[in-house]
Design a protein around this motif. Structure first.
Motif: not given
Length: 243
Positions: A5, A122, A182
């Motif tokens: 992420k 992202y 992440q």
């Protein structure tokens, strides 16, 4: 689909390359600073550059702090040149050098385009050692201050810990509310940007511009030599080749 992420970039020698501005900035500073203007610039730069390399090793191994590194490189260099000075003058020179360096730092069009393209998929941030003002000045000089959200700019002076201390990675996770798997760290330092974050459960990509031998452990997600290689790693799976 990658579970990543947040992509966190190191700043020095990753988004901004030291060699692009170092010599020109130092020599101009030496030539115009009140304490060094009458010393041979080339001789002084050779000494200063050698001292810099010596102190960087001590900085990386946490034997000295950033403040000590910045003052000692001037003090040690002057000592080798047979000049007696003090910490106040060393700090004054450092501030003068920084003000000059900013105009020698230029945006890298390809890097900035890659960062902007990645930001479509992202969260993008910076995780860097250094002082708040100086690191933010660098981001502005290379044209990334407006691309990278300030809430994702993590600077060691503000956090109170420096890479590779585990606490600095824990701080990022707590501030972003993301699980470690992440978060991806991209940087040039094997210790700071690969080994340490992986130890804390984060992912890492090593920017190995100088083609050093890759250690056997731990295993980064990838080893690259240019930031633009992140396109194939992080954008291909979303069908975006950003031509």
């Amino acid at each position: 689909m990658y579970p990543i992420k947040l992509v966190l970039f190191d700043l020095d020698d990753t988004l901004l390359h030291f060699d692009d501005y170092w010599e020109n900035s130092v020599k101009e500073a030496f030539g115009n600073h009140f304490f060094t203007s009458e010393i041979n610039i080339n001789d002084l730069f050779e000494v200063f550059n050698n001292v810099e390399q010596f102190l960087v090793k001590k900085l990386d191994s946490k034997q000295i702090s950033f403040d000590e590194y910045r003052t000692k490189r001037f003090l040690y260099s002057m000592d080798q040149m047979g000049k007696t000075t003090d910490v106040e003058t060393a700090i004054n020179f450092e501030m003068f050098y920084q003000s000059i360096s900013k105009k020698h730092m230029k945006p890298n069009v390809m890097i900035n385009k890659t960062i902007k393209d990645l930001s479509n998929y992202y969260q993008i941030g910076v995780l860097t050692n250094g002082s708040k003002g100086w690191q933010n000045d660098k981001l502005e000089a290379i044209g990334l201050k407006g691309i990278i959200p300030k809430e994702y700019v993590f600077i060691s002076e503000v956090i109170g810990y420096e890479k590779p201390s585990p606490e600095i990675y824990h701080y990022v996770l707590s501030m972003t509310s993301l699980p470690p798997e992440q978060v991806l760290v991209v940087g040039d330092s094997w210790t700071n940007d690969v080994a340490a974050p992986i130890q804390e459960g984060l992912k890492a990509i090593w920017l190995n511009k100088k083609n050093y031998q890759v250690p056997q452990e731990p295993h980064p997600l990838a080893v690259i030599t240019e930031i633009e290689e992140l396109r194939a790693i992080l954008l291909s799976h979303v069908g975006d080749h950003c031509e």
